[in-house]
Design a protein around this motif. Structure first.
Motif, PDB file in Angstrom:
ATOM      1  N   PHE A 161       0.802  -1.284  -0.115  1.00  0.00           N
ATOM      2  CA  PHE A 161       0.140  -0.077   0.047  1.00  0.00           C
ATOM      3  C   PHE A 161       0.825   1.254   0.030  1.00  0.00           C
ATOM      4  O   PHE A 161       0.771   2.334  -0.682  1.00  0.00           O
ATOM      5  N   ARG A 162       1.818   1.240   0.960  1.00  0.00           N
ATOM      6  CA  ARG A 162       2.448   2.394   0.885  1.00  0.00           C
ATOM      7  C   ARG A 162       4.216   1.921   0.908  1.00  0.00           C
ATOM      8  O   ARG A 162       4.740   1.203   1.870  1.00  0.00           O
ATOM      9  N   THR A 163       4.961   2.426  -0.112  1.00  0.00           N
ATOM     10  CA  THR A 163       6.333   1.958  -0.265  1.00  0.00           C
ATOM     11  C   THR A 163       6.899   3.376  -0.695  1.00  0.00           C
ATOM     12  O   THR A 163       6.339   4.429  -0.961  1.00  0.00           O
ATOM     13  N   GLU A 234      -9.013   3.347   2.745  1.00  0.00           N
ATOM     14  CA  GLU A 234      -7.676   4.125   2.343  1.00  0.00           C
ATOM     15  C   GLU A 234      -7.732   4.681   0.905  1.00  0.00           C
ATOM     16  O   GLU A 234      -8.402   4.318   0.101  1.00  0.00           O
ATOM     17  N   GLU A 235      -6.763   5.679   0.878  1.00  0.00           N
ATOM     18  CA  GLU A 235      -6.870   6.166  -0.519  1.00  0.00           C
ATOM     19  C   GLU A 235      -6.327   5.238  -1.680  1.00  0.00           C
ATOM     20  O   GLU A 235      -5.612   4.748  -1.433  1.00  0.00           O
ATOM     21  N   LEU A 236      -7.287   5.049  -2.528  1.00  0.00           N
ATOM     22  CA  LEU A 236      -6.641   4.287  -3.731  1.00  0.00           C
ATOM     23  C   LEU A 236      -6.289   5.243  -5.101  1.00  0.00           C
ATOM     24  O   LEU A 236      -5.316   5.036  -5.441  1.00  0.00           O
ATOM     25  N   TYR A 237      -6.977   6.163  -5.148  1.00  0.00           N
ATOM     26  CA  TYR A 237      -6.645   7.155  -6.450  1.00  0.00           C
ATOM     27  C   TYR A 237      -7.424   8.369  -6.335  1.00  0.00           C
ATOM     28  O   TYR A 237      -8.140   8.639  -5.373  1.00  0.00           O
TER      29      TYR A 237
HETATM   30  P1  ATP Z   1      -1.464   9.150   0.896  1.00  0.00           P
HETATM   31  O1  ATP Z   1      -2.421  10.329   1.288  1.00  0.00           O
HETATM   32  O2  ATP Z   1      -1.975   7.838   0.875  1.00  0.00           O
HETATM   33  O3  ATP Z   1      -0.305   9.372   1.181  1.00  0.00           O
HETATM   34  P2  ATP Z   1      -1.180  10.867  -1.510  1.00  0.00           P
HETATM   35  O4  ATP Z   1      -2.712  11.709  -1.196  1.00  0.00           O
HETATM   36  O5  ATP Z   1      -0.051  11.552  -1.167  1.00  0.00           O
HETATM   37  O6  ATP Z   1      -1.406   9.610  -0.793  1.00  0.00           O
HETATM   38  P3  ATP Z   1      -0.910  11.363  -4.159  1.00  0.00           P
HETATM   39  O7  ATP Z   1       0.103  12.414  -4.147  1.00  0.00           O
HETATM   40  O8  ATP Z   1      -2.474  11.684  -4.631  1.00  0.00           O
HETATM   41  O9  ATP Z   1      -1.185  10.362  -2.842  1.00  0.00           O
HETATM   42  O10 ATP Z   1      -0.450  10.210  -5.304  1.00  0.00           O
HETATM   43  C1  ATP Z   1      -1.208   9.807  -6.284  1.00  0.00           C
HETATM   44  C2  ATP Z   1      -1.446   8.138  -6.026  1.00  0.00           C
HETATM   45  O11 ATP Z   1      -0.214   7.584  -5.965  1.00  0.00           O
HETATM   46  C3  ATP Z   1      -2.091   7.859  -4.700  1.00  0.00           C
HETATM   47  O12 ATP Z   1      -3.570   7.884  -4.985  1.00  0.00           O
HETATM   48  C4  ATP Z   1      -1.682   6.277  -4.595  1.00  0.00           C
HETATM   49  O13 ATP Z   1      -2.408   5.467  -5.601  1.00  0.00           O
HETATM   50  C5  ATP Z   1      -0.270   6.493  -4.848  1.00  0.00           C
HETATM   51  N1  ATP Z   1       0.624   6.544  -4.205  1.00  0.00           N
HETATM   52  C6  ATP Z   1       0.897   7.939  -3.393  1.00  0.00           C
HETATM   53  N2  ATP Z   1       1.856   7.514  -2.455  1.00  0.00           N
HETATM   54  C7  ATP Z   1       2.202   6.306  -2.441  1.00  0.00           C
HETATM   55  C8  ATP Z   1       2.849   5.444  -1.782  1.00  0.00           C
HETATM   56  N3  ATP Z   1       3.891   5.705  -0.758  1.00  0.00           N
HETATM   57  N4  ATP Z   1       3.253   3.921  -2.207  1.00  0.00           N
HETATM   58  C9  ATP Z   1       2.186   3.340  -3.092  1.00  0.00           C
HETATM   59  N5  ATP Z   1       1.410   4.147  -4.016  1.00  0.00           N
HETATM   60  C10 ATP Z   1       1.303   5.573  -3.444  1.00  0.00           C
END
Ligand code: ATP
Length: 406
Positions: A161-163, A234-237
Protein backbone atom coordinates in the motif's frame (compact mmCIF):
# COMPACT_ATOMS: atom_id res chain seq x y z
CA UNK A 1 -4.67 5.42 -23.78
CA UNK A 2 -3.45 3.99 -27.08
CA UNK A 3 -6.91 3.86 -28.57
CA UNK A 4 -7.68 7.51 -27.82
CA UNK A 5 -6.80 10.15 -30.39
CA UNK A 6 -6.75 12.87 -27.74
CA UNK A 7 -3.87 11.39 -25.77
CA UNK A 8 -0.11 11.16 -26.07
CA UNK A 9 2.37 9.38 -23.83
CA UNK A 10 5.75 10.47 -22.52
CA UNK A 11 8.53 8.80 -20.56
CA UNK A 12 10.45 11.49 -18.69
CA UNK A 13 13.50 11.31 -16.43
CA UNK A 14 13.26 10.16 -12.81
CA UNK A 15 15.55 12.98 -11.72
CA UNK A 16 14.63 16.40 -13.04
CA UNK A 17 16.21 19.80 -12.60
CA UNK A 18 15.84 21.04 -9.01
CA UNK A 19 14.19 24.22 -10.34
CA UNK A 20 11.18 22.12 -11.34
CA UNK A 21 10.65 21.14 -7.69
CA UNK A 22 11.18 24.71 -6.55
CA UNK A 23 8.54 26.01 -8.98
CA UNK A 24 6.05 23.26 -8.20
CA UNK A 25 6.31 23.97 -4.48
CA UNK A 26 7.48 20.45 -3.60
CA UNK A 27 10.70 21.59 -1.93
CA UNK A 28 8.86 23.89 0.43
CA UNK A 29 5.54 22.09 0.90
CA UNK A 30 5.68 18.39 0.14
CA UNK A 31 5.77 17.16 3.69
CA UNK A 32 3.93 15.00 6.19
CA UNK A 33 3.64 15.60 9.94
CA UNK A 34 6.17 13.46 11.82
CA UNK A 35 5.96 12.58 15.50
CA UNK A 36 8.52 10.69 17.57
CA UNK A 37 8.04 8.60 20.71
CA UNK A 38 10.03 10.16 23.50
CA UNK A 39 10.56 6.74 25.08
CA UNK A 40 11.40 4.25 22.27
CA UNK A 41 12.23 6.87 19.60
CA UNK A 42 10.07 5.21 16.94
CA UNK A 43 8.81 7.68 14.37
CA UNK A 44 5.32 7.85 12.95
CA UNK A 45 3.38 9.81 10.41
CA UNK A 46 0.85 11.60 12.53
CA UNK A 47 -2.02 11.51 10.04
CA UNK A 48 -1.65 7.80 9.23
CA UNK A 49 -4.59 6.03 10.85
CA UNK A 50 -3.15 2.60 10.11
CA UNK A 51 -0.11 3.35 12.29
CA UNK A 52 -1.81 5.22 15.09
CA UNK A 53 -5.08 3.57 16.05
CA UNK A 54 -8.40 5.05 14.95
CA UNK A 55 -9.28 6.41 18.36
CA UNK A 56 -6.05 8.28 18.22
CA UNK A 57 -6.42 9.33 14.60
CA UNK A 58 -5.82 12.93 15.27
CA UNK A 59 -5.70 14.98 12.28
CA UNK A 60 -8.22 15.82 9.65
CA UNK A 61 -7.70 14.77 6.07
CA UNK A 62 -6.55 18.32 5.63
CA UNK A 63 -2.86 17.64 6.07
CA UNK A 64 -3.03 14.62 3.80
CA UNK A 65 -4.43 16.78 1.10
CA UNK A 66 -2.71 20.06 1.58
CA UNK A 67 0.47 18.50 2.97
CA UNK A 68 1.02 21.61 5.00
CA UNK A 69 -1.90 23.21 6.78
CA UNK A 70 -3.72 22.39 10.07
CA UNK A 71 -0.35 22.35 11.71
CA UNK A 72 -1.43 24.22 14.80
CA UNK A 73 -4.49 22.05 15.35
CA UNK A 74 -2.40 18.91 14.97
CA UNK A 75 0.12 20.12 17.52
CA UNK A 76 -2.66 20.79 19.96
CA UNK A 77 -4.34 17.42 19.51
CA UNK A 78 -1.06 15.59 19.43
CA UNK A 79 -0.47 16.18 23.12
CA UNK A 80 -3.16 13.59 23.86
CA UNK A 81 -1.36 10.92 21.89
CA UNK A 82 0.59 7.84 22.87
CA UNK A 83 3.10 5.69 21.01
CA UNK A 84 1.22 2.71 19.49
CA UNK A 85 4.22 0.47 20.27
CA UNK A 86 5.25 1.29 23.86
CA UNK A 87 2.65 3.79 25.07
CA UNK A 88 5.28 6.51 25.53
CA UNK A 89 4.49 10.17 24.97
CA UNK A 90 4.77 11.47 21.42
CA UNK A 91 6.48 14.69 20.49
CA UNK A 92 4.64 17.52 18.76
CA UNK A 93 4.54 17.06 15.01
CA UNK A 94 7.14 18.60 12.77
CA UNK A 95 6.87 18.79 9.02
CA UNK A 96 9.07 16.21 7.32
CA UNK A 97 9.81 16.72 3.62
CA UNK A 98 9.19 13.55 1.60
CA UNK A 99 11.49 14.37 -1.32
CA UNK A 100 14.18 11.70 -1.80
CA UNK A 101 17.58 13.37 -2.17
CA UNK A 102 20.73 12.31 -3.90
CA UNK A 103 23.78 13.96 -5.53
CA UNK A 104 24.43 14.23 -9.24
CA UNK A 105 28.01 14.44 -10.47
CA UNK A 106 31.36 13.79 -8.79
CA UNK A 107 31.00 16.18 -5.84
CA UNK A 108 28.70 15.80 -2.85
CA UNK A 109 28.11 19.43 -2.03
CA UNK A 110 24.90 21.39 -1.71
CA UNK A 111 25.12 22.55 -5.34
CA UNK A 112 24.88 18.96 -6.57
CA UNK A 113 21.83 17.95 -4.53
CA UNK A 114 19.00 16.65 -6.72
CA UNK A 115 15.70 14.90 -6.05
CA UNK A 116 13.95 11.85 -7.38
CA UNK A 117 10.49 12.73 -8.64
CA UNK A 118 7.75 12.25 -6.00
CA UNK A 119 5.10 12.10 -8.75
CA UNK A 120 5.11 11.71 -12.50
CA UNK A 121 2.91 14.78 -13.04
CA UNK A 122 5.42 17.62 -13.12
CA UNK A 123 7.23 16.30 -16.21
CA UNK A 124 4.00 16.54 -18.14
CA UNK A 125 3.66 20.21 -17.22
CA UNK A 126 7.24 21.22 -18.00
CA UNK A 127 7.16 19.27 -21.28
CA UNK A 128 3.78 20.71 -22.26
CA UNK A 129 5.13 22.92 -25.05
CA UNK A 130 7.37 20.20 -26.50
CA UNK A 131 4.44 17.82 -26.63
CA UNK A 132 2.18 20.46 -28.11
CA UNK A 133 4.66 21.34 -30.87
CA UNK A 134 5.51 17.75 -31.80
CA UNK A 135 2.07 16.18 -31.50
CA UNK A 136 0.13 19.12 -32.98
CA UNK A 137 -2.78 18.40 -30.61
CA UNK A 138 -5.49 20.95 -29.89
CA UNK A 139 -7.58 21.25 -26.73
CA UNK A 140 -8.89 19.17 -25.17
CA UNK A 141 -6.05 16.65 -25.05
CA UNK A 142 -4.07 14.74 -22.49
CA UNK A 143 -0.52 13.68 -21.72
CA UNK A 144 -0.11 10.36 -19.93
CA UNK A 145 2.82 8.87 -18.15
CA UNK A 146 3.45 5.69 -16.20
CA UNK A 147 6.57 5.28 -14.13
CA UNK A 148 8.37 5.17 -10.83
CA UNK A 149 7.91 7.79 -8.14
CA UNK A 150 9.84 8.06 -4.88
CA UNK A 151 8.80 9.41 -1.49
CA UNK A 152 10.74 9.20 1.72
CA UNK A 153 7.62 7.96 3.52
CA UNK A 154 7.78 8.05 7.32
CA UNK A 155 5.76 4.89 7.75
CA UNK A 156 5.83 2.59 4.73
CA UNK A 157 3.84 -0.62 5.09
CA UNK A 158 0.53 -2.42 4.80
CA UNK A 159 1.94 -4.76 2.17
CA UNK A 160 2.44 -2.74 -1.02
CA UNK A 161 0.00 0.00 0.00
CA UNK A 162 2.71 2.46 0.97
CA UNK A 163 6.27 2.03 -0.26
CA UNK A 164 9.11 4.46 -0.77
CA UNK A 165 9.52 3.46 -4.41
CA UNK A 166 6.24 2.95 -6.24
CA UNK A 167 4.65 3.17 -9.63
CA UNK A 168 2.17 5.82 -10.74
CA UNK A 169 -0.01 6.29 -13.80
CA UNK A 170 -1.08 9.87 -14.30
CA UNK A 171 -2.93 11.82 -16.95
CA UNK A 172 -2.82 15.58 -17.28
CA UNK A 173 -5.84 16.49 -19.37
CA UNK A 174 -5.73 20.01 -20.74
CA UNK A 175 -9.02 21.82 -21.28
CA UNK A 176 -10.53 25.28 -21.68
CA UNK A 177 -11.55 26.73 -18.35
CA UNK A 178 -15.27 26.62 -19.18
CA UNK A 179 -15.11 22.92 -19.94
CA UNK A 180 -13.57 21.71 -16.72
CA UNK A 181 -16.78 20.34 -15.13
CA UNK A 182 -17.64 18.31 -18.21
CA UNK A 183 -14.20 16.67 -18.35
CA UNK A 184 -14.01 16.16 -14.60
CA UNK A 185 -17.17 14.08 -14.87
CA UNK A 186 -15.82 12.30 -17.93
CA UNK A 187 -12.68 11.19 -16.05
CA UNK A 188 -14.64 10.25 -12.94
CA UNK A 189 -16.58 7.75 -15.04
CA UNK A 190 -13.45 6.55 -16.86
CA UNK A 191 -11.76 5.88 -13.53
CA UNK A 192 -14.71 3.86 -12.24
CA UNK A 193 -14.85 1.96 -15.53
CA UNK A 194 -11.16 1.12 -15.29
CA UNK A 195 -11.55 -0.18 -11.74
CA UNK A 196 -14.31 -2.45 -13.00
CA UNK A 197 -12.11 -3.58 -15.90
CA UNK A 198 -9.36 -4.76 -13.59
CA UNK A 199 -11.81 -6.47 -11.24
CA UNK A 200 -11.81 -4.02 -8.31
CA UNK A 201 -15.06 -4.62 -6.40
CA UNK A 202 -16.95 -1.34 -6.70
CA UNK A 203 -18.96 -2.16 -3.55
CA UNK A 204 -15.76 -1.44 -1.66
CA UNK A 205 -14.96 1.79 -3.50
CA UNK A 206 -16.06 5.09 -1.98
CA UNK A 207 -15.86 8.53 -3.50
CA UNK A 208 -14.74 11.12 -1.01
CA UNK A 209 -15.59 14.62 -2.17
CA UNK A 210 -12.79 16.59 -0.55
CA UNK A 211 -14.51 19.63 0.99
CA UNK A 212 -13.56 23.28 0.59
CA UNK A 213 -10.68 24.24 2.81
CA UNK A 214 -9.31 20.70 2.89
CA UNK A 215 -8.12 20.46 -0.68
CA UNK A 216 -4.64 21.27 -1.90
CA UNK A 217 -4.50 25.04 -2.40
CA UNK A 218 -4.41 24.75 -6.21
CA UNK A 219 -7.42 22.46 -6.51
CA UNK A 220 -10.97 23.65 -7.06
CA UNK A 221 -12.40 20.14 -6.85
CA UNK A 222 -10.88 16.84 -5.72
CA UNK A 223 -12.36 13.38 -5.37
CA UNK A 224 -10.41 10.70 -3.54
CA UNK A 225 -11.42 7.20 -4.53
CA UNK A 226 -11.05 5.14 -1.38
CA UNK A 227 -11.09 1.37 -1.04
CA UNK A 228 -11.97 -0.84 1.93
CA UNK A 229 -8.60 -2.54 2.37
CA UNK A 230 -8.30 -5.22 5.09
CA UNK A 231 -6.47 -2.61 7.20
CA UNK A 232 -9.14 0.08 6.75
CA UNK A 233 -10.55 2.50 4.22
CA UNK A 234 -7.68 4.24 2.47
CA UNK A 235 -6.97 6.25 -0.66
CA UNK A 236 -6.76 4.27 -3.85
CA UNK A 237 -6.72 7.05 -6.48
CA UNK A 238 -7.30 10.76 -6.83
CA UNK A 239 -9.02 13.00 -9.35
CA UNK A 240 -8.34 16.73 -9.20
CA UNK A 241 -9.19 19.88 -11.08
CA UNK A 242 -5.88 21.71 -10.77
CA UNK A 243 -6.99 24.89 -12.56
CA UNK A 244 -4.17 26.64 -14.49
CA UNK A 245 -1.92 26.58 -11.43
CA UNK A 246 0.73 24.22 -12.83
CA UNK A 247 1.23 25.77 -16.24
CA UNK A 248 1.37 29.20 -14.63
CA UNK A 249 4.10 27.90 -12.30
CA UNK A 250 6.26 26.69 -15.13
CA UNK A 251 5.58 29.13 -18.00
CA UNK A 252 6.03 32.89 -17.85
CA UNK A 253 4.00 33.34 -21.04
CA UNK A 254 0.72 31.54 -21.86
CA UNK A 255 1.88 28.35 -23.63
CA UNK A 256 -1.21 27.69 -25.74
CA UNK A 257 -2.46 29.58 -28.79
CA UNK A 258 -5.97 29.10 -30.04
CA UNK A 259 -5.77 28.43 -33.80
CA UNK A 260 -8.99 30.25 -34.67
CA UNK A 261 -9.02 33.28 -32.42
CA UNK A 262 -5.25 33.66 -32.13
CA UNK A 263 -5.71 34.13 -28.38
CA UNK A 264 -2.88 32.96 -26.09
CA UNK A 265 -3.87 31.43 -22.75
CA UNK A 266 -3.08 28.95 -20.00
CA UNK A 267 -5.10 25.72 -20.36
CA UNK A 268 -6.70 24.28 -17.24
CA UNK A 269 -6.00 20.76 -16.04
CA UNK A 270 -7.99 17.74 -14.94
CA UNK A 271 -5.71 15.16 -13.34
CA UNK A 272 -6.72 11.54 -12.80
CA UNK A 273 -3.97 9.73 -10.88
CA UNK A 274 -3.59 6.05 -10.21
CA UNK A 275 -1.14 4.11 -8.07
CA UNK A 276 -0.20 0.87 -9.82
CA UNK A 277 0.76 -0.88 -6.57
CA UNK A 278 -2.50 0.09 -4.84
CA UNK A 279 -4.38 -1.09 -7.96
CA UNK A 280 -2.72 -4.49 -7.67
CA UNK A 281 -3.51 -4.66 -3.95
CA UNK A 282 -7.17 -3.71 -4.47
CA UNK A 283 -7.53 -6.17 -7.36
CA UNK A 284 -6.00 -8.94 -5.19
CA UNK A 285 -8.26 -8.12 -2.24
CA UNK A 286 -11.32 -8.06 -4.51
CA UNK A 287 -10.38 -11.36 -6.13
CA UNK A 288 -9.64 -13.30 -2.94
CA UNK A 289 -12.30 -15.79 -1.92
CA UNK A 290 -12.63 -18.96 0.12
CA UNK A 291 -14.73 -21.95 -0.78
CA UNK A 292 -14.44 -24.42 2.10
CA UNK A 293 -10.74 -25.14 2.37
CA UNK A 294 -10.21 -24.00 -1.21
CA UNK A 295 -8.66 -20.55 -1.55
CA UNK A 296 -9.49 -19.00 -4.90
CA UNK A 297 -8.09 -15.86 -6.45
CA UNK A 298 -10.85 -14.89 -8.88
CA UNK A 299 -8.65 -12.62 -10.95
CA UNK A 300 -9.84 -11.40 -14.29
CA UNK A 301 -8.10 -13.59 -16.91
CA UNK A 302 -6.40 -10.46 -18.25
CA UNK A 303 -4.63 -10.02 -14.87
CA UNK A 304 -3.98 -13.67 -14.04
CA UNK A 305 -0.22 -14.43 -14.08
CA UNK A 306 -1.03 -17.72 -15.87
CA UNK A 307 -4.03 -17.94 -18.16
CA UNK A 308 -3.92 -21.74 -18.41
CA UNK A 309 -2.20 -24.64 -16.65
CA UNK A 310 -1.50 -27.95 -18.34
CA UNK A 311 -1.22 -31.24 -16.44
CA UNK A 312 -0.46 -34.79 -17.51
CA UNK A 313 -2.81 -36.95 -15.38
CA UNK A 314 0.15 -39.11 -14.38
CA UNK A 315 3.83 -38.25 -14.48
CA UNK A 316 5.09 -41.79 -15.11
CA UNK A 317 3.38 -42.66 -18.43
CA UNK A 318 5.61 -41.35 -21.25
CA UNK A 319 2.86 -41.23 -23.89
CA UNK A 320 0.51 -39.20 -21.61
CA UNK A 321 3.39 -36.85 -20.67
CA UNK A 322 4.44 -36.45 -24.32
CA UNK A 323 0.89 -35.58 -25.40
CA UNK A 324 0.59 -33.10 -22.51
CA UNK A 325 3.90 -31.46 -23.52
CA UNK A 326 2.61 -31.12 -27.07
CA UNK A 327 -0.57 -29.38 -25.86
CA UNK A 328 1.51 -27.17 -23.53
CA UNK A 329 3.85 -26.10 -26.35
CA UNK A 330 0.96 -25.40 -28.72
CA UNK A 331 -0.74 -23.15 -26.19
CA UNK A 332 2.50 -21.40 -25.24
CA UNK A 333 2.98 -20.45 -28.90
CA UNK A 334 -0.40 -18.65 -29.06
CA UNK A 335 0.17 -14.92 -29.12
CA UNK A 336 -2.92 -14.12 -27.06
CA UNK A 337 -1.58 -16.28 -24.22
CA UNK A 338 1.81 -14.51 -24.34
CA UNK A 339 3.49 -17.67 -23.00
CA UNK A 340 1.53 -17.36 -19.75
CA UNK A 341 0.98 -21.10 -19.57
CA UNK A 342 1.91 -23.15 -16.50
CA UNK A 343 3.06 -26.78 -16.40
CA UNK A 344 2.60 -28.96 -13.34
CA UNK A 345 3.16 -32.70 -13.00
CA UNK A 346 3.70 -32.92 -9.25
CA UNK A 347 1.34 -34.45 -6.70
CA UNK A 348 -2.23 -35.41 -7.51
CA UNK A 349 -4.66 -33.52 -9.73
CA UNK A 350 -6.64 -32.17 -6.75
CA UNK A 351 -3.57 -30.51 -5.27
CA UNK A 352 -2.59 -29.09 -8.64
CA UNK A 353 -6.06 -27.55 -9.03
CA UNK A 354 -5.82 -26.04 -5.56
CA UNK A 355 -2.44 -24.49 -6.17
CA UNK A 356 -3.58 -22.98 -9.49
CA UNK A 357 -6.75 -21.67 -7.76
CA UNK A 358 -4.56 -19.90 -5.21
CA UNK A 359 -2.65 -18.00 -7.88
CA UNK A 360 -5.76 -17.33 -9.95
CA UNK A 361 -5.21 -19.47 -13.08
CA UNK A 362 -8.62 -19.41 -14.79
CA UNK A 363 -8.34 -22.75 -16.65
CA UNK A 364 -6.62 -26.08 -16.00
CA UNK A 365 -6.23 -28.66 -18.74
CA UNK A 366 -5.63 -32.31 -17.99
CA UNK A 367 -4.33 -34.81 -20.51
CA UNK A 368 -5.34 -38.38 -19.59
CA UNK A 369 -5.68 -41.86 -21.06
CA UNK A 370 -8.85 -40.87 -22.91
CA UNK A 371 -6.87 -38.14 -24.70
CA UNK A 372 -4.74 -40.84 -26.33
CA UNK A 373 -7.89 -42.59 -27.57
CA UNK A 374 -10.21 -39.78 -28.70
CA UNK A 375 -8.07 -36.61 -28.75
CA UNK A 376 -10.06 -34.80 -26.04
CA UNK A 377 -8.80 -33.16 -22.81
CA UNK A 378 -10.48 -32.01 -19.61
CA UNK A 379 -10.83 -28.25 -19.17
CA UNK A 380 -11.64 -27.24 -15.61
CA UNK A 381 -13.00 -23.76 -14.82
CA UNK A 382 -11.50 -22.10 -11.72
CA UNK A 383 -14.66 -20.29 -10.65
CA UNK A 384 -17.30 -23.00 -11.20
CA UNK A 385 -14.92 -26.02 -10.84
CA UNK A 386 -16.97 -27.52 -13.71
CA UNK A 387 -15.11 -29.77 -16.12
CA UNK A 388 -15.69 -30.13 -19.83
CA UNK A 389 -14.16 -32.39 -22.47
CA UNK A 390 -12.80 -30.39 -25.36
CA UNK A 391 -11.06 -31.72 -28.43
CA UNK A 392 -7.35 -30.81 -28.66
CA UNK A 393 -7.93 -29.35 -32.11
CA UNK A 394 -10.50 -26.88 -30.71
CA UNK A 395 -8.61 -26.13 -27.50
CA UNK A 396 -6.74 -22.97 -28.49
CA UNK A 397 -9.81 -21.25 -29.89
CA UNK A 398 -11.95 -22.45 -26.93
CA UNK A 399 -9.51 -20.92 -24.42
CA UNK A 400 -8.97 -17.79 -26.53
CA UNK A 401 -12.69 -17.13 -26.64
CA UNK A 402 -13.20 -17.67 -22.89
CA UNK A 403 -10.33 -15.34 -22.07
CA UNK A 404 -11.41 -12.56 -24.38
CA UNK A 405 -14.97 -12.71 -23.02
CA UNK A 406 -13.81 -12.20 -19.44
P1 ATP B 1 -1.52 9.19 0.82
O1 ATP B 1 -2.46 10.22 1.41
O2 ATP B 1 -2.00 7.77 0.96
O3 ATP B 1 -0.09 9.41 1.23
P2 ATP B 1 -1.37 10.91 -1.43
O4 ATP B 1 -2.65 11.68 -1.34
O5 ATP B 1 -0.11 11.54 -0.93
O6 ATP B 1 -1.54 9.46 -0.74
P3 ATP B 1 -1.04 11.36 -4.21
O7 ATP B 1 0.03 12.36 -4.03
O8 ATP B 1 -2.42 11.82 -4.59
O9 ATP B 1 -1.15 10.42 -2.90
O10 ATP B 1 -0.51 10.26 -5.23
C1 ATP B 1 -1.35 9.70 -6.25
C2 ATP B 1 -1.50 8.19 -6.08
O11 ATP B 1 -0.20 7.56 -5.98
C3 ATP B 1 -2.23 7.78 -4.81
O12 ATP B 1 -3.63 7.86 -4.99
C4 ATP B 1 -1.75 6.36 -4.63
O13 ATP B 1 -2.46 5.47 -5.47
C5 ATP B 1 -0.30 6.42 -5.12
N1 ATP B 1 0.66 6.55 -4.01
C6 ATP B 1 1.01 7.69 -3.36
N2 ATP B 1 1.95 7.44 -2.44
C7 ATP B 1 2.23 6.12 -2.51
C8 ATP B 1 3.15 5.26 -1.81
N3 ATP B 1 3.98 5.71 -0.89
N4 ATP B 1 3.17 3.94 -2.13
C9 ATP B 1 2.34 3.45 -3.09
N5 ATP B 1 1.45 4.21 -3.78
C10 ATP B 1 1.40 5.53 -3.51
Amino acid sequence: MHNRDDMVGIDAALIMNTKVWESSGHLSNFSDPLVECEKCHQRFREDDNSQISNSQFLISKQIQNSKSSSYAKASEDKQKDKCPDCGGALTSPKQFNLMLKTFLGPTEDSASVVYFRPETAQAMFVDFKNVLETSRKTLPFGIAQQGKAFRNEITPGNFIFRTREFEQMEIEYFVRENDWEKYFEHWRKEMLGWMEDIGVDLNHVHELEVPDGERAHYSKRTIDFEYDFPFGREELYGLAYRTDFDLKNHFKEPPYRDQESGENFYPHIIEPTWGVDRSVLAALCSAYSEDGDRKVLKLKPSLAPYKVAVFPLVANKPDVVAKAREVYQTLKAKSYLLSFVAWDDRGNIGKRYYSQDEIGTPFCITIDYQTLEDGTVTVRDRDTTKQERVSVSDLASYIGEKISNN
